[in-house]
Design a protein around this motif. Sequence first.
Motif, short mmCIF file in Angstrom:
data_model
loop_
_atom_site.label_atom_id
_atom_site.label_comp_id
_atom_site.label_asym_id
_atom_site.label_seq_id
_atom_site.Cartn_x
_atom_site.Cartn_y
_atom_site.Cartn_z
N TYR A 22 29.68 44.49 44.18
CA TYR A 22 31.14 44.38 44.09
C TYR A 22 31.57 43.02 44.62
CZ TYR A 22 36.07 45.08 45.36
OH TYR A 22 37.43 44.94 45.51
N ILE A 23 32.46 42.34 43.87
CA ILE A 23 33.17 41.17 44.38
C ILE A 23 34.64 41.31 44.00
CG2 ILE A 23 31.16 39.63 44.28
CD1 ILE A 23 32.44 38.40 41.71
N MET A 24 35.49 40.62 44.73
CA MET A 24 36.92 40.64 44.44
C MET A 24 37.26 39.47 43.52
SD MET A 24 39.92 42.01 44.89
CE MET A 24 39.79 43.07 46.36
N ALA A 25 37.89 39.75 42.39
CA ALA A 25 38.27 38.70 41.45
C ALA A 25 39.23 37.72 42.13
CB ALA A 25 38.93 39.31 40.22
N GLY A 26 38.89 36.43 42.07
CA GLY A 26 39.79 35.42 42.61
C GLY A 26 39.64 35.12 44.08
N ASP A 27 38.61 35.68 44.73
CA ASP A 27 38.40 35.44 46.16
C ASP A 27 37.20 34.52 46.37
OD1 ASP A 27 38.46 35.72 49.01
OD2 ASP A 27 36.87 37.22 48.83
N PRO A 28 37.34 33.40 47.07
CA PRO A 28 38.56 32.88 47.69
C PRO A 28 39.45 32.13 46.70
CG PRO A 28 36.74 31.42 48.16
CD PRO A 28 36.17 32.58 47.39
N LEU A 50 33.97 44.52 39.56
CA LEU A 50 34.93 43.45 39.79
C LEU A 50 36.22 44.04 40.33
CD1 LEU A 50 35.36 40.37 39.46
CD2 LEU A 50 36.30 40.86 37.18
N GLY A 51 36.56 43.67 41.54
CA GLY A 51 37.76 44.19 42.16
C GLY A 51 39.02 43.56 41.58
N LEU A 52 40.00 44.39 41.29
CA LEU A 52 41.30 43.93 40.82
C LEU A 52 42.24 43.85 42.02
CD1 LEU A 52 43.27 43.28 38.50
CD2 LEU A 52 43.66 45.74 38.25
N LEU A 78 46.31 40.47 37.08
CA LEU A 78 45.50 41.24 36.14
C LEU A 78 45.10 40.37 34.94
CD1 LEU A 78 44.22 43.73 34.91
CD2 LEU A 78 46.49 44.57 34.33
N ALA A 79 46.06 39.61 34.40
CA ALA A 79 45.76 38.77 33.24
C ALA A 79 44.69 37.73 33.58
CB ALA A 79 47.03 38.07 32.76
N ARG A 80 44.77 37.14 34.76
CA ARG A 80 43.79 36.13 35.15
C ARG A 80 42.43 36.77 35.44
NH1 ARG A 80 47.59 32.15 38.94
NH2 ARG A 80 48.64 31.14 37.18
N THR A 81 42.44 38.01 35.93
CA THR A 81 41.19 38.72 36.13
C THR A 81 40.48 38.93 34.79
OG1 THR A 81 42.05 39.84 38.10
CG2 THR A 81 40.15 40.85 37.02
#
Length: 263
Positions: A22-28, A50-52, A78-81
């Motif tokens: 698991y990773i968070m989308a957009g972090d960092p 992929l975390g939203l 959400l769109a960028r994810t």
Amino acid sequence: MTRIESKFAQLREEGKKAFVAYIMAGDPDVDSSLAVMKGLPEAGVDVIELGLPFTDPMADGPTIQLAGQRALEGGMTLARTLDMVRAFREGDDTTPIVLMGYYNPIYSRGVDRFLAEAKEAGIDGLIIVDLPPEEDEELCLPAQAAGLNFIRLATPTTDDKRLPKVMQNTSGFVYYVSITGITGAAAAEAADVGPEVARIKAVSDLPVIVGFGIRTPESAKAIAGVADGCVVGTAIVGQIAEGKPVADVLSFVKSLSDGAHSA
């Protein structure tokens, strides 16, 4: 057959356990998280969760909550994810991707629109923590009709009466939460998990993947040994939070996947 189902069929034929990261989308930030995401398959990851990012992640512990906050502050949506998934798919059309999060961003976007976009982007499955089986018509059934697996969580408090209800429209795999409480709160114990996995398998033919409380290669091996595989999230997100270079994060992921695959 979805990518998720194909992957588990392949692992079964090879006699291997699954390792899910698991990773968070957009972090960092988007570029860093995409670089980590692109490196996960080579690091031995079988399925990517992929975390939203969401403002009120009730099931997540402090590490993943902070990751979501960093992503949101960096402008992740959400769109960028989904754009991130599209970018990943340019170089990898086989690794399954499960989008994990909460219903509010999907509801805000509109279920039909979201499902069409998610399928087109290359999402294979959904884990939506705050939608119980009583709400299956809201998203679960439409998602499966659109060709996405809908993966349900089972927990230590899901008793024998409740379990068949939880399993009724689940597909892809079952995510067993090894501990009560939030992510990263305690260590998973194989002796506790084994009987629970057997209980789920008595009512479902799906693979059972165990998450929450797995932080080391040793615990990944132990938990995968009593299930069909394991998920690690908080420990990986913690490496990212510490500012570790992408190569170091992926090296840590490789150690975990080696542990799970040696079970």
